[in-house]
Design an enzyme around this catalytic site. Structure first.
Site, short mmCIF file in Angstrom:
data_model
loop_
_atom_site.label_atom_id
_atom_site.label_comp_id
_atom_site.label_asym_id
_atom_site.label_seq_id
_atom_site.Cartn_x
_atom_site.Cartn_y
_atom_site.Cartn_z
N LYS A 49 0.80 -1.23 0.00
CA LYS A 49 0.00 0.00 0.00
C LYS A 49 0.83 1.28 0.00
O LYS A 49 0.35 2.34 -0.37
CB LYS A 49 -0.99 0.00 1.16
CG LYS A 49 -2.11 -1.01 0.94
CD LYS A 49 -3.44 -0.44 1.34
CE LYS A 49 -4.58 -1.36 0.99
NZ LYS A 49 -4.44 -2.74 1.53
N SER A 299 1.05 -9.90 -0.50
CA SER A 299 0.70 -8.48 -0.42
C SER A 299 1.18 -7.78 0.84
O SER A 299 1.37 -6.57 0.84
CB SER A 299 -0.81 -8.30 -0.60
OG SER A 299 -1.51 -9.15 0.28
C1 LIG Z 1 -5.18 -3.76 1.18
C2 LIG Z 1 -4.64 -5.14 1.17
C3 LIG Z 1 -5.14 -6.12 0.29
C4 LIG Z 1 -6.26 -5.84 -0.68
O1 LIG Z 1 -5.90 -4.87 -1.62
P1 LIG Z 1 -7.00 -4.15 -2.53
O2 LIG Z 1 -6.26 -3.20 -3.37
O3 LIG Z 1 -7.99 -3.50 -1.61
O4 LIG Z 1 -7.66 -5.26 -3.30
C5 LIG Z 1 -4.56 -7.38 0.31
N1 LIG Z 1 -3.55 -7.67 1.16
C6 LIG Z 1 -3.05 -6.76 2.01
C7 LIG Z 1 -1.94 -7.16 2.90
C8 LIG Z 1 -3.57 -5.46 2.04
O5 LIG Z 1 -3.06 -4.55 2.90
#
Ligand SMILES: *Cc1c(COP(=O)(O)O)cnc(C)c1O
Length: 314
Positions: A49, A299
């Site tokens: 993010k 992510s």
């Molecule tokens: C925000 C987030 C997601 C989802 O991302 P989107 O862009 O809302 O689909 C997945 N994994 C983690 C660790 C996140 O912080």
């Protein structure tokens, strides 16, 4: 939009970590494919993010920067906006629910943001945010429904395919769809034959329902352990991009997510939060058939200590 991702890649140079790409021979043997993990759990603030927030906030006008930014989030978006604002010398206000874990409040405050806590029982998040926003003229930084945020998140897949160009499949966790939309555009722009698959928890399968019905479906707030994907619906900007660029959305069980977090920790020696482990969960539970070289985006790695303790105690 692909051009915007290229521009974002340049803009982020020197601010973002080029996160490592890892693999596990044990896993490759288990599932009979070559799997590569792009490890955004090693990104600044511990999740991808930071990329979207930086790409968005750095492009605000001087007046907007002077006034400051505002965001509502209890999770990684809060920390991302707070850190980016600090790096750029901008005031940030983050609206967080009263049930936010102390570690997340402390982390966000540690980056210098002002925290406003609202009562989830009696107050409406959007009203609280709008009131403060209007009073001070802050710019709202949306977590996924914003072109610059989507382009920033797309740099994850851009970097990934830059290093491993011949991936045949890319697995991407999906909440509001910013990471998935951006990554799909970047991946298809670099390799038009790649199969891009979004992964979400079975308990929060709004993206799958939307993808299959052709309209945005909203689900009730989910109790899934993958808290980064508890969003109730895709955004009006992410949904059409996902329809255009993504090949499939698959879901995984809570059990598979837990097994995936454990595998990352015990076999690969990396800390991954449940939302970050969705790609591996899909592979372990055979929700998708792995073919050729599979890329998985991890992510994030911000797991609450009590959640980790429960997972290890299972
Ligand atoms: C925000 C987030 C997601 C989802 O991302 P989107 O862009 O809302 O689909 C997945 N994994 C983690 C660790 C996140 O912080």
């Amino acid at each position: 939009m692909f051009q915007q991702i290229l521009d974002a890649t340049n803009r982020l140079q020197g601010f973002v970590h080029q996160t490592p790409i890892l693999s596990s021979l044990t896993l490759n043997k288990m599932i009979g494919a070559e799997v590569y993990f792009k490890c955004e759990n090693f990104q600044r603030i511990g999740a991808f993010k930071f990329r979207g927030a930086f790409n968005c906030i750095s492009q605000l006008s001087d007046t907007e920067k002077q006034r400051g930014v505002i965001a509502f989030s209890s999770g990684n978006h809060a920390q991302a906006v707070a850190l980016v604002a600090k790096l750029l010398g901008i005031k940030a206000t983050i609206i967080m629910p009263s049930n936010t874990p102390q570690v997340k409040l402390d982390a966000t405050r540690g980056y210098g943001a002002e925290i406003v806590i609202y009562d989830i029982e009696t107050e409406d998040r959007e009203e609280v945010t709008a009131k403060i926003q209007n009073k001070h003229g802050y710019t709202l930084i949306a977590p996924f429904n914003n072109t610059h945020v989507i382009a920033g998140q797309g740099t994850v897949a851009y970097e990934f395919l830059d290093k491993v160009p011949d991936l045949t499949t890319l697995l991407v966790p999906c909440g509001g769809g910013g990471l998935l939309a951006g990554s799909a555009i970047a991946a298809k722009g670099l390799n038009s034959s790649i199969r891009v698959i979004g992964v979400e928890p079975e308990l929060a399968d709004d993206a799958k329902q939307s993808f299959e019905s052709g309209k945005i479906v909203t689900v009730p707030v989910s109790k899934t352990i993958a808290d980064g994907t508890r969003t109730t619906a895709l955004g009006h900007m992410t949904f059409p991009l996902i329809q255009q660029y993504v090949d499939e959305i698959c879901t995984t069980t809570e059990r598979a997510i837990i097994e995936a977090v454990k595998f990352h920790l015990l076999r690969m020696k990396i800390v991954v939060e449940p939302s970050g482990a969705l790609g591996l969960a899909a592979l372990l539970s055979k929700s998708i058939e792995p073919k050729g070289k599979v890329g998985v985006i991890i992510s994030g790695g911000n797991i609450d200590p009590p959640v980790l303790q429960n997972i290890l105690g299972e």
